[in-house]
Design an enzyme around this catalytic site. Structure first.
Site, PDB file in Angstrom:
ATOM      1  N   GLU A 103      -7.634  -5.483  -0.533  1.00  0.00           N
ATOM      2  CA  GLU A 103      -8.181  -5.662  -1.694  1.00  0.00           C
ATOM      3  C   GLU A 103      -8.610  -7.469  -1.802  1.00  0.00           C
ATOM      4  OE1 GLU A 103      -4.829  -4.827  -4.150  1.00  0.00           O
ATOM      5  OE2 GLU A 103      -5.508  -2.773  -4.075  1.00  0.00           O
ATOM      6  N   HIS A 148       0.772  -1.260  -0.026  1.00  0.00           N
ATOM      7  CA  HIS A 148      -0.037   0.043  -0.115  1.00  0.00           C
ATOM      8  C   HIS A 148       0.886   1.201  -0.010  1.00  0.00           C
ATOM      9  CE1 HIS A 148      -2.962   2.944   1.374  1.00  0.00           C
ATOM     10  NE2 HIS A 148      -3.849   2.088   0.565  1.00  0.00           N
TER      11      HIS A 148
END
Length: 389
Positions: A325, A272
């Site tokens: 995700e 991320h």
């Protein structure tokens, strides 16, 4: 360029990483801690303990509603779910076009049409009450648009919204035509709440840049959807599940991941741009997935654990942990959402965060207008001589 202006220019890192461009009261992401919040409340705690409408109200009004305020807000937003006739009549053509260009293409066009049909005016020209009304209308209509476009693309008729259902339940109902199970509603509601806002990500920043020009709310949202459509932003949950499918079995995890990492490929669902810890959204969604149980969840947990170990080995010092995700995809799959609807479902939540940011930006009269350093051939160059014609 005047000397004073040249001296005022500041070099920023690529992607504006870590650059503070404004102040906000809407929330923040504290990447080193693995924590993010909406207003003054933990976003994860809100997702596990409150309804979507509670948090929508919080983002627009700065406080959580009491029982009477919540009931009034639910009635107000539910009444805005039904689409104007001109928009509804155009959806079959938009769904047909979206079959080629992707599920968000129809939404972009439908949002433009909605804004024109209901008369959204430039933010610069309207007061705060009208801006709020436009934002509510758009946020309430987006789930109806998304589900109608999907069903039309499948050869099915759209399902009209129900005012007696909450935001999440109504979304699932319009998508499938069946009243969803309470466990599905709660799981999707927690996911939707957890994705309402997440700092100055690409789509939120895009919406605020457009809002800074004074454009109408639909224009701001269309730009945000365009940014979200990129695979590096909103398109990853389905790709993370595609990865699980490609790996197939636990004995293939090591070889599949090693091969991709050594080739320089990105491992979807990991890493991320802000978090240097486990993504708190992932932690929450893993818990929801484990309540459902089953082979998909067990395999996802195995993949998560082994991929983190392999990334630590192959990319030492990079702090590549799981992000939202993977388990977002798992939860949506368990709740019966088709994969092509994962990113549009994200839109059904993030439109509230975008709109809250647009309303906040509209209070600032300063246009967002950064600079760029020119690195092409040195000007001025003599124009090439053109032979007489």
């Amino acid at each position: 360029m005047p000397t004073a202006e040249v001296n005022a220019l500041i070099d920023a890192p690529r992607g504006l990483a870590g650059v503070i461009v404004t102040e906000t009261q809407l929330g923040d992401v504290r990447g080193a801690e693995g924590f993010y919040h909406y207003r003054q409340y933990s976003a994860v705690e809100l997702a596990t303990a409150r309804t979507f409408e509670d948090v929508w109200y919080l983002m627009f009004h700065g406080e959580l509603p009491d029982a009477a305020q919540l009931a009034a807000f639910r009635a107000e937003t539910a009444a805005l779910r039904t689409l104007p006739a001109a928009v509804r009549d155009a959806l079959p053509a938009l769904a047909q076009a979206g079959a080629v260009s992707g599920p968000l293409a129809g939404l972009r066009t439908a949002l433009s049409l909605l804004g024109a049909t209901v008369g959204f005016r430039p933010l610069y020209d309207i007061d705060a009450a009208r801006r709020r009304a436009d934002a509510l209308a758009a946020c309430a209509a987006v789930p109806t648009l998304i589900t109608a476009l999907h069903r039309l693309g499948q050869g099915l008729q759209p399902v009209e919204p129900r005012a007696d259902l909450g935001h999440a339940a109504n979304y699932l109902y319009m998508l499938t035509g069946d009243e969803p199970e309470p466990a599905q509603v709660r799981a999707i509601e927690a996911y939707l709440i957890s994705t309402i806002d997440h700092g100055f990500n690409a789509s939120t920043f895009t919406a605020r840049v457009i809002a800074s020009t004074g454009a109408d709310l639909a224009a701001c949202l269309v730009g945000a959807v365009g940014a979200l459509s990129g695979p590096l932003h909103g398109g990853a949950p389905s790709r993370a599940l595609d990865m699980l499918d490609a790996i197939g079995t636990p004995d293939r995890i090591d070889s599949w991941i090693r091969d991709r990492v050594l080739r320089g490929d990105r491992i979807m669902g990991f890493g991320h741009s802000v978090y240097r810890t486990e993504d708190p959204r992932s932690r929450m969604l893993r818990g929801i997935a484990e309540q459902f149980g089953g082979p998909l969840v067990e395999f996802a947990v195995q993949v998560e654990a082994r991929v983190e170990e392999l990334l630590a080995e192959l990319k030492p010092g990079r702090e590549l942990h799981i992000n939202v995700e993977l388990y977002a995809g798992v939860v949506m799959e368990l709740c019966g959402l088709p994969r092509e609807m994962f990113t549009p479902t994200f839109c059904a939540a993030r439109v509230v965060g975008w709109s809250a940011n647009i309303l906040e930006q509209a209070q600032d009269s300063k246009i967002i207008r950064p600079a760029a350093r020119y690195v092409g051939p040195p000007p001025p160059q003599p124009l090439p001589v053109v032979a007489p014609r």
